[in-house]
Design a protein around this motif. Structure first.
Motif: not given
Length: 573
Positions: A331-339, A345-348, A367-371
């Motif tokens: 739930g903290m991974d934004d995948g390949v979101t561009m904008g 959410v709080a749970k994640d 290492e953590i993903h953040a697009y």
């Protein structure tokens, strides 16, 4: 993952025994004073702190004995020293890709067809590649393209249609994936995959239908669902995974790559071909890797159970487990979101706090993903809480991608001691980044210059093999020229890097990410002899030709792993 732990425990044991044997058999200092091999008459980019340039290198065993002028290095030549005349060629430290999906992607090397820009300049040529592959394999065999191309590279400026694939390949199932956005399949693939059935595809993948309810041949999904679909196709095809992986590593050697960090390779079974190559002593480069969470929900429990027998940086000089990454909490991974707009959410957020606290307490490099900047900001909120109890700077945690990062985000990262690992996403996605934000954002992506201004350690990766071209050179050209694919978007001049700045991301800084800055990443006496001799002068070759640079001689531990042209005779020694 139990096999993974067992394999690496054996690796440490073997490494200890090897070191002990070397200590026992060491010859007197006088007997080993001469170099085994010296390279002379070159342009040696040492990438040391002073960006020094030398003429020659001496190698003794697996280490560099000296770097200097021709005259200085020739003094180390003895009766049995091999002298290699470089003929003015450029020598660089072996390239290190700090974020690649080679373990998984390399297993498809030889099975997949590649439409890399510069090699496939028209859709017609790309389709002909598929036709030739189908002819060679015979009817009924899959032909696939899985990422690292863009319609803008083609003269036609478009992707293939399902109808075109069907007409060209009536007897072969065809699958053409565009990054992680969608795939196009032909009629034979629709039949083989059973797409007319409602449950034919993995969860999260959808077969598109037109207004009349007919399948269009387009398949829609995201990173994990499309990866699951490709894995199904790959499994149907009886691919020699270990052989393909070995060939892929050999390809990387031919480009001057001597080390890599695999960001995540999926389920534990995906690592078996890698372990097989390691056991057989067939790894021609250094492989470090991270492990991602594989189950959504309670990721902290999954990671704690999986990594219980894997201490940080476990392994030897050729195979090493680093720590968790790149996807820690779904739930903290934004995948390949561009904008903008990503709001976990709080749970994640709470789950990431558990994962990050566990990783910090165990001393794992992460290492953590953040697009996007929004994802990075949410992650930093959590990491700042963890930093109250743990010094994250000592652990060398890193944020990957961050294509829309802002100065304030990099400032927060600097305070925490985080690093930034940059990849090739914006090379393919600059247009989409501009559309989702504005052209100003696209013309600064990836924002390496912003991170450097804040004093962050920045290291380079490719993100190959789906959203990146393996081998680093296209990434280096992108940093220097600023041109995204198709040249319709260009980074503004103030955000471009010099050639040495760009090279440092994939050498000295890349070695730092895995705690190896004292043993490799620069060409200095006492460090491991990992290097590449180039076929073109990196500092002066036309900017548009940087991506065409290849290695004519690649050494790992002072041993030849690739040799070409006039150096080919060195390969057998």
């Amino acid at each position: 993952m139990a096999r993974l732990a067992s394999a690496l425990v054996r690796a440490v044991a073997i490494g200890c025994l090897t070191a002990a044997a070397g200590a026992t058999m060491a010859a007197p200092a006088q007997a080993v004073a001469h170099a085994d091999r010296i390279l002379v008459n070159g342009t040696v980019l040492t990438m040391d702190a002073a960006d020094g340039i030398a003429q020659a290198i001496a190698i003794r065993g697996d280490k560099i004995a000296a770097v200097g002028t021709n005259q200085e290095v020739r003094r180390l030549a003895g009766q049995h020293t091999e002298v290699v005349d470089l003929g003015g060629r450029t020598v660089i430290p072996g390239l290190i890709d700090t974020h690649i999906h080679a373990i998984r992607g390399g297993q498809g090397y030889g099975f997949e067809t590649y439409w890399y820009e510069g090699e496939t300049t028209s859709l017609a040529a790309g389709l002909e590649q598929l036709r030739q592959t189908a002819l060679a394999r015979g009817a009924g065999k899959w032909v696939v393209v899985t990422g690292s191309w863009h319609p803008d590279q083609f003269a036609e400026k478009r992707a293939p249609t399902s109808a075109e694939l069907t007409a060209l390949l009536p007897d072969n199932p065809a699958y053409v994936q565009y990054l992680y956005d969608y795939a196009v399949v032909n009629a034979k693939a629709i039949e083989v995959l059973g797409l007319e059935q409602a449950d034919a595809l993995p969860a999260g993948v959808r077969a598109e239908r037109d207004g009349a309810g007919r399948l269009t041949g387009r398949i829609l999904g995201a990173i994990r669902p499309l990866s699951a679909l490709y894995a199904r196709i790959h499994a149907q095809s009886n691919v020699d995974t270990a052989g393909n992986l070995a060939a892929f590593f050999g390809k990387l050697n031919s480009l001057g790559v001597t080390a890599m960090i695999d960001a995540s390779a999926g389920p534990g079974a995906n690592y078996d071909p890698l372990f097989a190559l390691w056991r057989e002593q067939r790894l021609p480069l250094r492989v470090s890797y991270r492990v991602s969470a594989m189950a959504a929900g309670n990721e902290s429990d999954w990671l704690q159970n999986t990594l219980a027998y894997l201490p940080p940086r476990l392994g030897d000089g050729k195979l090493r487990f680093l720590g968790p990454g790149e996807m820690l909490v779904f739930g903290m991974d934004d995948g390949v979101t561009m904008g903008p707009g990503f709001r976990p959410v709080a749970k994640d957020r709470a789950e990431l706090l558990k994962v990050a606290s566990f990783a910090a307490s165990r001393g794992y490099p992460v290492e953590i993903h953040a697009y996007t900047d929004d994802a990075a900001s949410a992650i930093l909120d959590v990491f700042e809480e963890v930093a109250r109890s743990h010094d994250l700077g000592k652990l060398r945690w890193a944020m990957a991608h961050l294509n829309t990062g802002k100065p304030e985000t990099f400032r927060r990262m600097k305070v925490l001691g985080l690093a930034y690992t940059v990849q090739m996403g914006p090379y393919f996605e600059a247009g989409a980044i501009g559309h989702a934000n504005d052209n100003h954002v696209a013309e600064s992506a990836p924002p390496v210059r912003l991170a450097l201004r804040q004093g962050l350690k920045v290291a380079g990766g490719t993100d190959a093999t789906r959203i990146g071209i393996p081998g680093v050179w296209r990434a280096l050209e992108f940093h220097v020229s600023g041109y995204a694919i198709g040249k319709e978007v260009r980074r503004r001049e103030e955000f471009r890097l010099t050639r040495l700045e760009a090279l440092r991301l994939y050498t000295a800084n890349a070695a730092w990410i895995s705690f190896d800055e004292n043993v490799r990443g620069t060409l200095e006496a006492g460090k491991l002899a990992d290097l590449a001799v180039l076929d073109k002068p990196y500092l002066t070759v036309p900017m548009a030709d940087i991506h065409r640079i290849r290695s004519v001689l690649t050494l790992v531990d002072g041993k030849v792993v690739h040799a070409d042209g006039s150096f080919a005779s060195l390969k057998a020694r």
